[in-house]
Design a protein around this motif. Sequence first.
Motif, PDB file in Angstrom:
ATOM      1  N   PRO A 213       0.098   4.569  -9.635  1.00 15.08           N
ATOM      2  CA  PRO A 213      -1.123   3.633 -10.189  1.00 15.08           C
ATOM      3  C   PRO A 213      -1.728   3.070  -8.892  1.00 15.08           C
ATOM      4  CG  PRO A 213       1.348   2.623 -10.090  1.00 15.08           C
ATOM      5  CD  PRO A 213       1.447   4.133  -9.689  1.00 15.08           C
ATOM      6  N   LEU A 214      -1.361   3.037  -7.670  1.00 14.41           N
ATOM      7  CA  LEU A 214      -2.015   2.617  -6.366  1.00 14.41           C
ATOM      8  C   LEU A 214      -3.012   3.461  -5.959  1.00 14.41           C
ATOM      9  CD1 LEU A 214       0.946   0.599  -4.820  1.00 14.41           C
ATOM     10  CD2 LEU A 214      -0.777  -0.100  -6.529  1.00 14.41           C
ATOM     11  N   VAL A 215      -2.638   5.027  -5.850  1.00 10.53           N
ATOM     12  CA  VAL A 215      -3.665   6.047  -5.510  1.00 10.53           C
ATOM     13  C   VAL A 215      -4.619   6.503  -6.498  1.00 10.53           C
ATOM     14  CG1 VAL A 215      -3.702   8.209  -4.781  1.00 10.53           C
ATOM     15  CG2 VAL A 215      -1.529   6.806  -3.878  1.00 10.53           C
TER      16      VAL A 215
ATOM     17  N   LEU B 268       4.615  11.618  -7.622  1.00 10.01           N
ATOM     18  CA  LEU B 268       6.116  11.194  -7.653  1.00 10.01           C
ATOM     19  C   LEU B 268       6.571  10.525  -6.401  1.00 10.01           C
ATOM     20  CD1 LEU B 268       7.133  14.526  -9.564  1.00 10.01           C
ATOM     21  CD2 LEU B 268       6.364  12.432 -10.757  1.00 10.01           C
ATOM     22  N   TRP B 269       6.724   9.253  -6.744  1.00  9.29           N
ATOM     23  CA  TRP B 269       7.024   8.456  -5.364  1.00  9.29           C
ATOM     24  C   TRP B 269       8.459   8.009  -5.686  1.00  9.29           C
ATOM     25  CZ3 TRP B 269       8.889   3.461  -4.736  1.00  9.29           C
ATOM     26  CH2 TRP B 269       8.754   2.955  -3.486  1.00  9.29           C
TER      27      TRP B 269
ATOM     28  N   ASP C 104       0.783  -1.298   0.060  1.00  7.09           N
ATOM     29  CA  ASP C 104      -0.039   0.163   0.004  1.00  7.09           C
ATOM     30  C   ASP C 104       0.892   1.362  -0.208  1.00  7.09           C
ATOM     31  OD1 ASP C 104       0.657  -0.208   2.637  1.00  7.09           O
ATOM     32  OD2 ASP C 104      -1.145   0.678   3.523  1.00  7.09           O
ATOM     33  N   GLU C 105       1.785   1.191  -0.911  1.00  8.00           N
ATOM     34  CA  GLU C 105       2.685   2.505  -0.818  1.00  8.00           C
ATOM     35  C   GLU C 105       1.991   3.513  -1.780  1.00  8.00           C
ATOM     36  OE1 GLU C 105       5.519   3.017   0.335  1.00  8.00           O
ATOM     37  OE2 GLU C 105       6.256   1.076   0.754  1.00  8.00           O
ATOM     38  N   LEU C 106       2.356   4.708  -1.385  1.00  6.66           N
ATOM     39  CA  LEU C 106       1.663   5.818  -2.001  1.00  6.66           C
ATOM     40  C   LEU C 106       2.209   6.256  -3.594  1.00  6.66           C
ATOM     41  CD1 LEU C 106       1.628   8.237   0.982  1.00  6.66           C
ATOM     42  CD2 LEU C 106       0.103   6.584   0.429  1.00  6.66           C
TER      43      LEU C 106
ATOM     44  N   ARG D 223      -3.257   3.169   2.804  1.00  3.39           N
ATOM     45  CA  ARG D 223      -2.651   4.301   2.566  1.00  3.39           C
ATOM     46  C   ARG D 223      -3.158   4.966   1.336  1.00  3.39           C
ATOM     47  NH1 ARG D 223       3.468   3.579   3.888  1.00  3.39           N
ATOM     48  NH2 ARG D 223       3.293   1.675   3.088  1.00  3.39           N
ATOM     49  N   PRO D 224      -2.998   4.205   0.171  1.00  5.15           N
ATOM     50  CA  PRO D 224      -3.247   4.983  -1.106  1.00  5.15           C
ATOM     51  C   PRO D 224      -4.677   5.436  -1.009  1.00  5.15           C
ATOM     52  CG  PRO D 224      -2.214   2.904  -1.442  1.00  5.15           C
ATOM     53  CD  PRO D 224      -2.389   3.134  -0.049  1.00  5.15           C
TER      54      PRO D 224
END
Length: 333
Positions: A73-75, A90-91, A68-70, A244-245
């Motif tokens: 494509p996940l947000v 931009l991660w 669940d990183e920010l 988180r996203p």
Amino acid sequence: MAMDDTRVRDQLIEAFVNAEGPISGEELSHRFGLSRTAIWKHIKSLEPLGFVIEASPRVGYRAVHIPDELMAPLVRPHLPPDCLLGSPILWEASRASTNDTALELAQKGLPHGAVITAGEQTGGRGRRDRAWASPRGGMWFSVFVRNPCPLRHAPDLTLLAALAVCRALRHEGVPVEIKWPNDLLIRGRKTGGILAQIRAEGELVDHAVIGIGLNANFPIDLLPAEIRHRATTILHETGRPIHRPKVLARVLTELDRLYRDLRDGRGFQVVYDEWIALCSTVGQEVEVAVGDERLRGKAREVLPDGSLVLETSPGVTRTVVSGEVLFSDREQV
């Protein structure tokens, strides 16, 4: 990581997110215009980020676990089409400071609505340039906005960002409150903060970077020992992680609506009653830092312009336009 690699990474993640089953290496090779060996290398590069990709001969690749990183494509699947915040996202796995990155990119034409995110921060900071512990599992991000308001309304950015975060977290059942003007508390302990940095041209704000840090999905023992009595994490307080996203998308959606009102001349006053209902500061005995001065007294009210009215002695009040509440009698300090 080069920009081309970043683009491939995000598009590859998007392919796995949208896939209804395994994706063959041949299909990915054709889709991205890369050799199957290059595709394999890109897939392997996802593993240190927390992705678990299963490979089956003559079948293809399947995402067994997506963290669940920010990441964009996940947000983005959780953002409404009309939201102006979140393009681009931009991660990086690690940054010194998302605010610093945003300020640097602002000089290179960073577009309105860009969001800088990080898996961790090695140089995170809060007000008065204090260090902010930012381990993996938290939410560390900065939102970049252009021409939001006249300079006199710049403090509204922090107040509105706090409200956007509260709305998003309370939707997930997290009992968060606001400590005037920029801290987020759960049961009197700090779990988040906001640092807005602006650049003004005359009487107008040219652009602003709104940095938001949330102690989210990590155990409290990752916080420095000296602050654990007054700081906490969402995981510690609720016993469960947040997605988180999804939460970031909701923060951006709420903040976008509030930003549009601010830009159109309807700022903090429009949401004043809601903000006051979420504020834990009013009615408390507090100490407030105003520059190098320290004021003690009872927080009587927050005015519709966002300033704090402090009763320093019986019948004597002081209006604080910009400052920091160091503690209140409700906090565990």
